[in-house]
Design a protein around this motif. Structure first.
Motif, PDB file in Angstrom:
ATOM      1  N   UNK A  19       0.830  -1.208   0.000  1.00  0.00           N
ATOM      2  CA  UNK A  19       0.000   0.000   0.000  1.00  0.00           C
ATOM      3  C   UNK A  19       0.862   1.256   0.000  1.00  0.00           C
ATOM      4  N   UNK A  20       1.892   1.292   0.841  1.00  0.00           N
ATOM      5  CA  UNK A  20       2.767   2.469   0.886  1.00  0.00           C
ATOM      6  C   UNK A  20       3.447   2.713  -0.460  1.00  0.00           C
ATOM      7  N   UNK A  21       3.895   1.641  -1.117  1.00  0.00           N
ATOM      8  CA  UNK A  21       4.540   1.793  -2.427  1.00  0.00           C
ATOM      9  C   UNK A  21       3.574   2.376  -3.455  1.00  0.00           C
ATOM     10  N   UNK A  22       2.351   1.874  -3.473  1.00  0.00           N
ATOM     11  CA  UNK A  22       1.368   2.355  -4.456  1.00  0.00           C
ATOM     12  C   UNK A  22       0.979   3.803  -4.157  1.00  0.00           C
ATOM     13  N   UNK A  23       0.752   4.130  -2.890  1.00  0.00           N
ATOM     14  CA  UNK A  23       0.406   5.518  -2.540  1.00  0.00           C
ATOM     15  C   UNK A  23       1.534   6.473  -2.927  1.00  0.00           C
ATOM     16  N   UNK A  24       2.771   6.031  -2.760  1.00  0.00           N
ATOM     17  CA  UNK A  24       3.923   6.856  -3.153  1.00  0.00           C
ATOM     18  C   UNK A  24       3.933   7.062  -4.667  1.00  0.00           C
ATOM     19  N   UNK A  25       3.689   5.989  -5.426  1.00  0.00           N
ATOM     20  CA  UNK A  25       3.637   6.089  -6.892  1.00  0.00           C
ATOM     21  C   UNK A  25       2.522   7.035  -7.350  1.00  0.00           C
ATOM     22  N   UNK A  26       1.432   7.079  -6.593  1.00  0.00           N
ATOM     23  CA  UNK A  26       0.295   7.939  -6.927  1.00  0.00           C
ATOM     24  C   UNK A  26       0.470   9.369  -6.398  1.00  0.00           C
ATOM     25  N   UNK A 166      -5.371  -3.055  -4.075  1.00  0.00           N
ATOM     26  CA  UNK A 166      -6.357  -2.348  -4.888  1.00  0.00           C
ATOM     27  C   UNK A 166      -7.709  -2.270  -4.219  1.00  0.00           C
ATOM     28  N   UNK A 167      -8.120  -3.334  -3.550  1.00  0.00           N
ATOM     29  CA  UNK A 167      -9.411  -3.319  -2.851  1.00  0.00           C
ATOM     30  C   UNK A 167      -9.388  -2.318  -1.697  1.00  0.00           C
ATOM     31  N   UNK A 168      -8.252  -2.224  -0.994  1.00  0.00           N
ATOM     32  CA  UNK A 168      -8.128  -1.234   0.089  1.00  0.00           C
ATOM     33  C   UNK A 168      -8.183   0.173  -0.501  1.00  0.00           C
ATOM     34  N   UNK A 169      -7.501   0.395  -1.623  1.00  0.00           N
ATOM     35  CA  UNK A 169      -7.567   1.696  -2.303  1.00  0.00           C
ATOM     36  C   UNK A 169      -8.994   2.020  -2.703  1.00  0.00           C
ATOM     37  N   UNK A 170      -9.746   1.023  -3.172  1.00  0.00           N
ATOM     38  CA  UNK A 170     -11.162   1.228  -3.496  1.00  0.00           C
ATOM     39  C   UNK A 170     -11.907   1.771  -2.282  1.00  0.00           C
ATOM     40  N   UNK A 171     -11.668   1.171  -1.113  1.00  0.00           N
ATOM     41  CA  UNK A 171     -12.342   1.606   0.117  1.00  0.00           C
ATOM     42  C   UNK A 171     -11.991   3.047   0.473  1.00  0.00           C
ATOM     43  N   UNK A 178      -5.392  -2.082  -9.987  1.00  0.00           N
ATOM     44  CA  UNK A 178      -4.734  -3.232  -9.371  1.00  0.00           C
ATOM     45  C   UNK A 178      -5.678  -4.417  -9.180  1.00  0.00           C
ATOM     46  N   UNK A 179      -6.974  -4.133  -9.181  1.00  0.00           N
ATOM     47  CA  UNK A 179      -7.958  -5.180  -8.897  1.00  0.00           C
ATOM     48  C   UNK A 179      -8.350  -5.868 -10.199  1.00  0.00           C
ATOM     49  N   UNK A 180      -8.261  -7.182 -10.187  1.00  0.00           N
ATOM     50  CA  UNK A 180      -8.767  -7.968 -11.300  1.00  0.00           C
ATOM     51  C   UNK A 180     -10.260  -8.134 -11.059  1.00  0.00           C
ATOM     52  N   UNK A 181     -11.045  -7.219 -11.605  1.00  0.00           N
ATOM     53  CA  UNK A 181     -12.472  -7.111 -11.266  1.00  0.00           C
ATOM     54  C   UNK A 181     -13.303  -8.198 -11.938  1.00  0.00           C
ATOM     55  N   UNK A 182     -14.287  -8.658 -11.200  1.00  0.00           N
ATOM     56  CA  UNK A 182     -15.197  -9.695 -11.678  1.00  0.00           C
ATOM     57  C   UNK A 182     -16.020  -9.138 -12.829  1.00  0.00           C
ATOM     58  N   UNK A 183     -16.069  -9.869 -13.923  1.00  0.00           N
ATOM     59  CA  UNK A 183     -16.804  -9.422 -15.119  1.00  0.00           C
ATOM     60  C   UNK A 183     -17.988 -10.321 -15.413  1.00  0.00           C
ATOM     61  N   UNK A 184     -18.228 -11.291 -14.554  1.00  0.00           N
ATOM     62  CA  UNK A 184     -19.321 -12.236 -14.764  1.00  0.00           C
ATOM     63  C   UNK A 184     -18.849 -13.407 -15.601  1.00  0.00           C
ATOM     64  N   UNK A 185     -19.760 -14.317 -15.835  1.00  0.00           N
ATOM     65  CA  UNK A 185     -19.414 -15.524 -16.598  1.00  0.00           C
ATOM     66  C   UNK A 185     -19.690 -15.328 -18.073  1.00  0.00           C
TER      67      UNK A 185
END
Length: 185
Positions: A19-26, A166-171, A178-185
């Protein structure tokens, strides 16, 4: 944007580093506070010394320094996340026992009505743990166990960690891919 990041002594410090690495990159301003056991676990699990960890944050605050900016409600942070969050830290927060800067910063975040995310890393959970989590959830604290999904077929530990990051960033309301989001079947 300003984010307070707390690291306490539960297992799972790999998530905090990610998380710290991603926040720094952003280019998101971070204020880091680490408990004594948090420091120990980061070194034990990830081989990272506190000095290196400090380099991932914009600002570092000693856990004993109650005069730090993050100890005051007048310091405007957008959100706070504690990961991993030990059951001791969770209990302190749930019961208003601000015996450290980390617990005080959580208390301030709650009283100011800001976003607080606690990432508990404990299993199994006792009734006391569950009651503390329920108490906090009822007042708006997000309880975010780092339980990865496997529907996206991660192939490496890094993929699992980045997906949870990515899910924590979403929150926190931070856009990310970063999130491989569900697209359904």
């Amino acid at each position: 944007m300003k984010v307070v990041v707390g690291i306490s002594g539960g297992s799972g410090s790999i998530y905090a580093i990610s998380l710290l690495k991603v926040l720094k990159e952003l280019n998101i301003e971070t204020h880091l506070v680490v408990t004594t056991m948090g420091e120990y676990v980061i070194e034990h699990e990830c081989g990272m010394k506190l000095e290196e960890l400090k380099g991932l944050a914009t600002y570092f605050h000693d856990n004993k320094n109650f005069a730090a900016p993050i100890a005051s409600g007048s310091f405007k942070a957008d959100s706070m996340v504690v990961l991993p969050c030990s059951m001791k830290t969770l209990s302190c927060v749930a019961n208003g026992f601000s015996d450290s800067l980390l617990a005080r910063a959580c208390d301030v975040t709650i009283k100011e009505g800001r976003k607080l995310i606690l990432v508990p890393r404990e299993t199994p959970l006792s009734p006391i743990h569950l009651e503390n989590m329920l108490k906090l959830s009822r007042i708006g604290v997000t309880i975010f166990p780092p339980s990865p999904g496997f529907y996206n077929h991660p192939e490496t530990l890094e993929e699992i960690v980045l997906n949870m990051t990515g899910r924590i960033l979403d929150m926190m309301g931070v856009e990310n891919n970063l999130v491989n989001r569900w697209k359904g079947l």
